[in-house]
Design a protein around this motif. Structure first.
Motif, PDB file in Angstrom:
ATOM      1  N   LEU A 185      77.056 126.698  41.706  1.00 28.03           N
ATOM      2  CA  LEU A 185      76.380 125.771  40.792  1.00 28.03           C
ATOM      3  C   LEU A 185      74.955 125.499  41.261  1.00 28.03           C
ATOM      4  N   GLU A 186      74.768 125.344  42.573  1.00 25.64           N
ATOM      5  CA  GLU A 186      73.421 125.128  43.100  1.00 25.64           C
ATOM      6  C   GLU A 186      72.535 126.350  42.869  1.00 25.64           C
ATOM      7  N   GLU A 187      73.102 127.536  43.105  1.00 20.36           N
ATOM      8  CA  GLU A 187      72.329 128.768  42.910  1.00 20.36           C
ATOM      9  C   GLU A 187      71.896 128.919  41.447  1.00 20.36           C
ATOM     10  N   PHE A 188      72.822 128.725  40.534  1.00 16.15           N
ATOM     11  CA  PHE A 188      72.488 128.843  39.122  1.00 16.15           C
ATOM     12  C   PHE A 188      71.507 127.748  38.706  1.00 16.15           C
ATOM     13  N   GLY A 189      71.649 126.552  39.276  1.00 15.62           N
ATOM     14  CA  GLY A 189      70.705 125.478  38.971  1.00 15.62           C
ATOM     15  C   GLY A 189      69.284 125.847  39.354  1.00 15.62           C
ATOM     16  N   ARG A 190      69.128 126.497  40.511  1.00 17.01           N
ATOM     17  CA  ARG A 190      67.788 126.933  40.934  1.00 17.01           C
ATOM     18  C   ARG A 190      67.232 127.991  39.991  1.00 17.01           C
ATOM     19  N   LEU A 191      68.093 128.907  39.549  1.00 20.13           N
ATOM     20  CA  LEU A 191      67.634 129.962  38.641  1.00 20.13           C
ATOM     21  C   LEU A 191      67.236 129.384  37.287  1.00 20.13           C
ATOM     22  N   VAL A 192      67.998 128.396  36.805  1.00 22.37           N
ATOM     23  CA  VAL A 192      67.649 127.752  35.544  1.00 22.37           C
ATOM     24  C   VAL A 192      66.299 127.051  35.671  1.00 22.37           C
ATOM     25  N   ALA A 193      66.106 126.320  36.773  1.00 25.75           N
ATOM     26  CA  ALA A 193      64.838 125.612  36.983  1.00 25.75           C
ATOM     27  C   ALA A 193      63.675 126.587  37.063  1.00 25.75           C
ATOM     28  N   ALA A 194      63.926 127.762  37.608  1.00 27.01           N
ATOM     29  CA  ALA A 194      62.856 128.748  37.774  1.00 27.01           C
ATOM     30  C   ALA A 194      62.321 129.257  36.444  1.00 27.01           C
ATOM     31  N   GLN A 195      63.076 129.062  35.355  1.00 25.55           N
ATOM     32  CA  GLN A 195      62.596 129.514  34.053  1.00 25.55           C
ATOM     33  C   GLN A 195      61.327 128.783  33.641  1.00 25.55           C
ATOM     34  N   ARG A 196      61.123 127.606  34.193  1.00 28.88           N
ATOM     35  CA  ARG A 196      59.863 126.898  33.959  1.00 28.88           C
ATOM     36  C   ARG A 196      59.024 126.847  35.222  1.00 28.88           C
ATOM     37  N   GLN A 197      59.392 127.700  36.169  1.00 35.09           N
ATOM     38  CA  GLN A 197      58.704 127.742  37.466  1.00 35.09           C
ATOM     39  C   GLN A 197      58.666 126.350  38.098  1.00 35.09           C
ATOM     40  N   ARG A 198      59.819 125.674  37.999  1.00 31.71           N
ATOM     41  CA  ARG A 198      59.915 124.331  38.540  1.00 31.71           C
ATOM     42  C   ARG A 198      60.717 124.341  39.829  1.00 31.71           C
ATOM     43  N   LEU A 199      60.387 123.422  40.715  1.00 27.34           N
ATOM     44  CA  LEU A 199      61.214 123.162  41.875  1.00 27.34           C
ATOM     45  C   LEU A 199      62.292 122.150  41.497  1.00 27.34           C
ATOM     46  N   VAL A 200      63.360 122.124  42.270  1.00 30.31           N
ATOM     47  CA  VAL A 200      64.431 121.156  42.051  1.00 30.31           C
ATOM     48  C   VAL A 200      64.466 120.208  43.241  1.00 30.31           C
ATOM     49  N   ALA A 201      64.379 118.907  42.974  1.00 29.45           N
ATOM     50  CA  ALA A 201      64.440 117.886  44.019  1.00 29.45           C
ATOM     51  C   ALA A 201      65.728 117.085  43.857  1.00 29.45           C
ATOM     52  N   VAL A 202      66.488 116.966  44.934  1.00 25.64           N
ATOM     53  CA  VAL A 202      67.671 116.109  44.938  1.00 25.64           C
ATOM     54  C   VAL A 202      67.273 114.779  45.564  1.00 25.64           C
ATOM     55  N   VAL A 203      67.334 113.727  44.768  1.00 23.43           N
ATOM     56  CA  VAL A 203      66.907 112.391  45.193  1.00 23.43           C
ATOM     57  C   VAL A 203      68.150 111.543  45.409  1.00 23.43           C
ATOM     58  N   ARG A 204      68.265 110.933  46.588  1.00 18.33           N
ATOM     59  CA  ARG A 204      69.383 110.044  46.899  1.00 18.33           C
ATOM     60  C   ARG A 204      68.855 108.629  47.037  1.00 18.33           C
ATOM     61  N   SER A 205      69.481 107.718  46.306  1.00 18.83           N
ATOM     62  CA  SER A 205      69.055 106.322  46.331  1.00 18.83           C
ATOM     63  C   SER A 205      70.274 105.429  46.133  1.00 18.83           C
ATOM     64  N   ALA A 206      70.199 104.221  46.668  1.00 20.62           N
ATOM     65  CA  ALA A 206      71.319 103.292  46.516  1.00 20.62           C
ATOM     66  C   ALA A 206      71.426 102.765  45.089  1.00 20.62           C
ATOM     67  N   VAL A 207      70.325 102.798  44.359  1.00 20.95           N
ATOM     68  CA  VAL A 207      70.314 102.294  42.980  1.00 20.95           C
ATOM     69  C   VAL A 207      69.714 103.352  42.059  1.00 20.95           C
ATOM     70  N   ALA A 208      70.072 103.268  40.793  1.00 17.37           N
ATOM     71  CA  ALA A 208      69.540 104.223  39.817  1.00 17.37           C
ATOM     72  C   ALA A 208      68.035 104.010  39.640  1.00 17.37           C
ATOM     73  N   PHE A 209      67.311 105.106  39.408  1.00 13.57           N
ATOM     74  CA  PHE A 209      65.879 105.033  39.140  1.00 13.57           C
ATOM     75  C   PHE A 209      65.656 104.739  37.658  1.00 13.57           C
ATOM     76  N   SER A 210      64.643 103.976  37.368  1.00 13.64           N
ATOM     77  CA  SER A 210      64.228 103.791  35.982  1.00 13.64           C
ATOM     78  C   SER A 210      63.464 105.039  35.542  1.00 13.64           C
ATOM     79  N   GLU A 211      63.299 105.196  34.241  1.00 10.24           N
ATOM     80  CA  GLU A 211      62.545 106.345  33.738  1.00 10.24           C
ATOM     81  C   GLU A 211      61.111 106.332  34.262  1.00 10.24           C
ATOM     82  N   GLU A 212      60.529 105.150  34.382  1.00  9.59           N
ATOM     83  CA  GLU A 212      59.159 105.046  34.893  1.00  9.59           C
ATOM     84  C   GLU A 212      59.106 105.443  36.371  1.00  9.59           C
ATOM     85  N   GLN A 213      60.083 105.039  37.161  1.00  4.21           N
ATOM     86  CA  GLN A 213      60.121 105.425  38.570  1.00  4.21           C
ATOM     87  C   GLN A 213      60.274 106.940  38.717  1.00  4.21           C
ATOM     88  N   LYS A 214      61.138 107.528  37.878  1.00  2.00           N
ATOM     89  CA  LYS A 214      61.310 108.983  37.928  1.00  2.00           C
ATOM     90  C   LYS A 214      60.024 109.693  37.529  1.00  2.00           C
TER      91      LYS A 214
END
Length: 269
Positions: A185-214
């Motif tokens: 799943l991680e490998e395919f996720g990277r390949l999907v992201a690469a279609q827009r030449q994007r990097l994938v960041a995994v963010v860990r936080s104790a609380v959910a981020f708001s859309e503005e924070q993201k």
């Protein structure tokens, strides 16, 4: 892939791009997955078709005889290009065809305006699998017929996820190819992201981020890395203060726990 195979992959991708535009992308993805799976099963065939000493015309004829009438024109031409290329090792031939199947599924999602959904769904499903041992065992047990595992997957994702997501997860479940379910799943996720030449960041936080924070975090990461970054935000109550961001091998840790650990390492050194 090593140097020779990277060159071969670029050649096959060029042919794929030339023929995929007029194809049914979902069907093309399924057909490329099926050809990759055939080569995985038939070791002698894979060795024959990846043998650099064998004439290209002969290998192309073999694959045409095998596939003509069974797959569409785009999948056939992609497969012919793949067996005509020179690979560093036989397994790279099947790897390349599966990779292009992921590209086709990603293009399908993009055409439907659902590429972001697919990225998010692959990530979330990976987290569900990682936290549910019984589910992981049920989907990964190769002793269970592939159709039964596919039925379980349909009951979990059918109607709840993008068609491309279901297609990609089904490939990993039915044909892990030596990968863990989470790793696939991680490998395919990277390949999907690469279609827009994007990097994938995994963010860990104790609380959910708001859309503005993201939005602000994505903007800062884009400025730092020079590329768009897709955020997969994981809420983890064990995170104490701040958040951490992992992009590939890079870790940006602003958590209190991370700072304490850094102090400990320095003291120990």
């Amino acid at each position: 892939m090593r140097g020779l195979s990277r060159t071969a992959l670029a050649e096959v991708e060029e042919r794929f791009n030339a023929v995929a535009g007029s194809a049914d992308l979902g069907a093309l993805a399924d057909e490329l997955f099926a050809v990759a799976d055939l080569l995985d099963r038939e070791h002698g065939l894979r060795r024959t078709l990846s043998d650099a000493a064998r004439p290209v015309e002969q290998k192309a004829q073999i694959i045409r005889v095998l596939l003509e009438g069974k797959v569409g024109a785009a999948a056939l031409e992609t497969a012919v290009a793949a067996v005509s290329a020179k690979w560093a090792r036989p397994g790279d031939l099947a790897d390349a065809l599966e990779r292009l199947g992921v590209v086709a599924a990603s293009a399908e999602a993009e055409a439907q305006g659902r590429l972001d959904d697919v990225e998010d769904e692959l990530f979330r499903f990976g987290r569900i699998v990682a936290s549910n041992l019984d589910l992981r065992r049920a989907l990964a047990d190769q002793a269970v017929p592939a159709e039964a595992r596919r039925g379980l997957l349909d009951s979990l994702l059918g109607g709840r996820a993008a068609p491309s997501t279901v297609r990609l997860v089904a490939q990993i479940v039915a044909h892990p190819r030596g990968r863990s379910l989470e790793g696939g799943l991680e490998e395919f996720g990277r390949l999907v992201a690469a279609q827009r030449q994007r990097l994938v960041a995994v963010v860990r936080s104790a609380v959910a981020f708001s859309e503005e924070q993201k939005r602000r975090l994505a903007s800062w990461l884009r400025a730092s890395y020079g590329r768009d970054v897709h955020l997969n935000v994981e809420v983890d109550p064990q995170v104490v203060g701040g958040f951490s961001v992992r992009i590939g091998d890079d870790l940006i840790d602003t958590t209190i726990a991370g700072r304490i650990e850094e102090v400990r390492r320095r003291l120990a050194g």
